[in-house]
Scaffold this motif. Sequence first.
Motif, PDB file in Angstrom:
ATOM      1  N   GLU A   1       0.826  -1.206   0.000  1.00 31.10           N
ATOM      2  CA  GLU A   1       0.000   0.000   0.000  1.00 31.10           C
ATOM      3  C   GLU A   1       0.865   1.262   0.000  1.00 31.10           C
ATOM      4  O   GLU A   1       0.610   2.207  -0.750  1.00 31.10           O
TER       5      GLU A   1
ATOM      6  N   ASN B   1       1.053   3.815  -3.146  1.00 32.29           N
ATOM      7  CA  ASN B   1       0.616   5.194  -2.908  1.00 32.29           C
ATOM      8  C   ASN B   1       1.728   6.203  -3.218  1.00 32.29           C
ATOM      9  O   ASN B   1       1.451   7.365  -3.496  1.00 32.29           O
TER      10      ASN B   1
ATOM     11  N   ALA C   1      -6.381  -2.226   1.208  1.00 29.12           N
ATOM     12  CA  ALA C   1      -7.605  -1.420   1.277  1.00 29.12           C
ATOM     13  C   ALA C   1      -8.217  -1.304  -0.117  1.00 29.12           C
ATOM     14  O   ALA C   1      -9.447  -1.319  -0.256  1.00 29.12           O
ATOM     15  N   SER C   2      -7.387  -1.191  -1.126  1.00 29.97           N
ATOM     16  CA  SER C   2      -7.839  -1.188  -2.525  1.00 29.97           C
ATOM     17  C   SER C   2      -7.019  -2.244  -3.250  1.00 29.97           C
ATOM     18  O   SER C   2      -5.897  -1.977  -3.723  1.00 29.97           O
TER      19      SER C   2
ATOM     20  N   VAL D   1      -5.094  -4.737  -5.626  1.00 30.25           N
ATOM     21  CA  VAL D   1      -4.474  -4.502  -6.933  1.00 30.25           C
ATOM     22  C   VAL D   1      -4.259  -5.855  -7.607  1.00 30.25           C
ATOM     23  O   VAL D   1      -3.824  -6.816  -6.953  1.00 30.25           O
TER      24      VAL D   1
END
Length: 694
Positions: free
Chosen positions: A64, A68, A111-112, A114
Motif C-alpha cells: 500500500e 501510494n 484497502a484497494s 491490486v
Amino acid sequence: MKAFRTALFSVAIAATGAVVASPTTVYASGGPVILDGTDSGFHGQVDSSGAISGQWIYTQKAYENLINGVSQTYANSSNGRIAVIGATAVSSKPASNNCGAAAYWAAQNMASPVPIDFYDGATAINSFFDNVQGGTTRPLLIHIVDGICSTNKMSALELNAVNNRANDIAIHVNRGGALLSNTGTHINGAVNYGWLTTLFPDLTATQSGCSGSSLSLTDAGISAFPSLTNSDMAGAWHNCFVSSSSPFPLDVLASQNGHAVIIGGAAVTLPSTVSATASSASLEVGQEVCLTATVEVGNPLAPFSGALVAFTISGANTDITLSNETTNTEGNTPNSCFTGTATGTDTVTITATNPDTNDSLGEATVTIEWSPPSATIPGAPASIAADPGDGEAVITWTAPTDDGGAVITIYTVTSSPGDRYCTWTSGPLSCTVTGLTNGTEYTFIVTASNAAGEGPATSGVQGTPASRPGAPASIAADLGDGEAVITWTAPTDDGGSVITSYTVTSSPGDTDCTWTSGPLSCTVTGLTNGTEYTFFVTATNAFGTSDPSSTESGTPLSPPGVPRSMSVETGIDTITLVWDVPAATGGSDITDYVIEYSVDGSNWLVLEDGVSTATTTTVTGLNNNVDHIFRVAAVNAIGTGPSTQLDTGMMELVLPSTGASSRALPFAIAGLALGAYFALLTSARRRVLRHHDN
C-alpha cells in the motif's frame, strides 16, 4: 535523495537481442523502494476467512505504501498491476510459510486490492525483464520474494536470473515504478541481493552478526511510509545491509541495534545507463543484424529526444561502417543494420552525445557472434553477354534471382576450350578473361558463390576473340602509263577475323585504291608519268586496320607522244624531214625515231637510218614523179608510239623533176593519238609545182 556512485553494469542477453549497459549514471528522482532482510514470507499466514496475520501484514502495508508513493504520471503509464518474481500464486486458504501465498493474500487484503501477476522460473523471469526493458511491461510494483519459505520460494537459479537483470530493475525504478525485495535470506548457490551489489558495489546484504526478532522504524522510515508501524515488522530477521561508503547509499528505514535491516526511500533513483539492443546476438554470416539504442533521462526516466548516437564495429566485421543516428521522441534510434561477411565476434560500441552541449550521455556495447551460414547455394546468374577483344573477352551478367539466403561473395567466369577463367569480388558485374587465342570460338559460363558454396552455371554464351590483322607482305609494283599495278601476299596473322579489304596508298599525292575480293592485286591510277612513287598496303578486318606493309617504289612511264612542228624540204631525188620532240615523252627520254614510208599507204617500209635522237633526216634515192608517204614515231624506254590510221589531215607530195629547184613546204599533222606521221601526197606535189611555176 542521496547521490549514488557510478557502477559498471553486467551484460544481460535478451531473448531477441543483446543488451549491455554502460557505466554512465543518470540521476533522477525515481519510484519508492523497500529492500529488507526479513523473513516476511515465512512468518505469517492466512486463515480460512482470508484474513492475514504476522509479517504478511507488513507485506500488505508495504504494498500500500509503495503504490501510494508512485507518481501519478507513472501510474497512468503503468499496467496497474503487481509483478511477483520467484513464486507462483497460491489462492487457497488457510496457508502459511509460503512466499507465493504471502504475496497473493497481502494483495487481496489491501484497502484497494491490486491485480497481481506471478513469474516463476528463470525463463519466465528473463522474459518479464525483457518486456520491462523494452517498455511493453510497466508494472506498478515489482516484488522480489525471499528464499526462506518452506515452499514456493526463490531458488538459486531464479535469483541468479534476477541478479543478471540489475539494469532492468534500475530502469523500472528510475521510470517511477515501486520495488519491494525480500531476497536478503541466504540462498545457497546465489549471491543475496547480487543485483543490488551490481548497482552499488559497496552495498551488500549479509547474515554475519545479523539476527533479531523486532525492528524499529527510523525517522526516514516514518517519513517515507507513515502507515507502517514497528509491530507490523515484528518477527524474525536474519539479514542486514552493510556499506563501506558514508553516508549510507540508501536511506535506512528500519534497524535494530545499529543494523540496517530495511533500506530504501520514497523516491529512490538507482543508477541507470544508455541501453542498446540487437535484433539477434548470434547470427550466421550473410544474415542481417539491426541495432537500436535508447537514451533516457529524468524522473521518471524519460526519453531523450535528439541525442546523437554513433555505432562503431570492431572485430570480425570491423571494415563495416554504420551511419550516426538521432534519437526520436521515444528516445530510440532507428534501426542501424548491417550484414556480417566474416565469422567471429563483433563488438559494437554505441555512444550517445547531447548535441547542444557535446556532453556524453552514455555508452553501451553489444556483442554479436557470427557463425558459418546454413544458407543454400545461390541460383545461376542471368543475362550473360560476351564482348570479345584482342586475346580476351569481357563477360557481363546479372545477379541470380535467388542468392541462397547469403551474400554472394564471388562470381567465376570460365571459358571453354582451355578452361581460362576470371573471378569477380566487387564492383559492376563484369569480368575479363585473358590469355585467349584470337580466331578461336569460346563458350563462356558464369557461376555465383556464397558462404554455402558455388551455384549452378549460366547457359553458355559464345564469342571469338580477335584483333586487327598483321601487315601484308611481299609487296611489288608494276608501273605503267599513269598507273601502277600493286601486288602483295596476305599477312601471316589475320587477327582471328576475316580480312575484308586491303588499301594501297601512294606517295606523293596519297592516291589509293581498295581491294575487296579476287587476286591480291590493285591498280593505282591517276599517277604522273616520270614521278617516283612509294607504295604501301594495309589490311582491314572487323577489329581495325593493320600497320602498313613495307614500301615499294617505282616511276610510271608510257610511250612518247606525237612529234610536233613538222616540215619538209624537197630536192632532186631527196626529201628532208624536220620535226620537234613530242610534248609528252612518256616520262622517259626519247632514244630514237622510227621513220617509215609507203607508196600506196598500205605497205610500209622502215627507213634504215640507224638509232638517232636527231629531229631531222634526209631521205635520198627516191624516184622522181612517184608519190611517197612518210611517217615518224618517237621511241623511249617503254616503246614506240603505236601506228595510227591515216586521215584527211595527211599531206601529199610528188617530188619535182630533175633539175627543178627545191622549195620548203611547211605543214602540220594534227589529231594523231599515238605516233607522228609525215605523208607526202600528190596534192602537195601539185601545190609545189604551182609554186614553182610561180
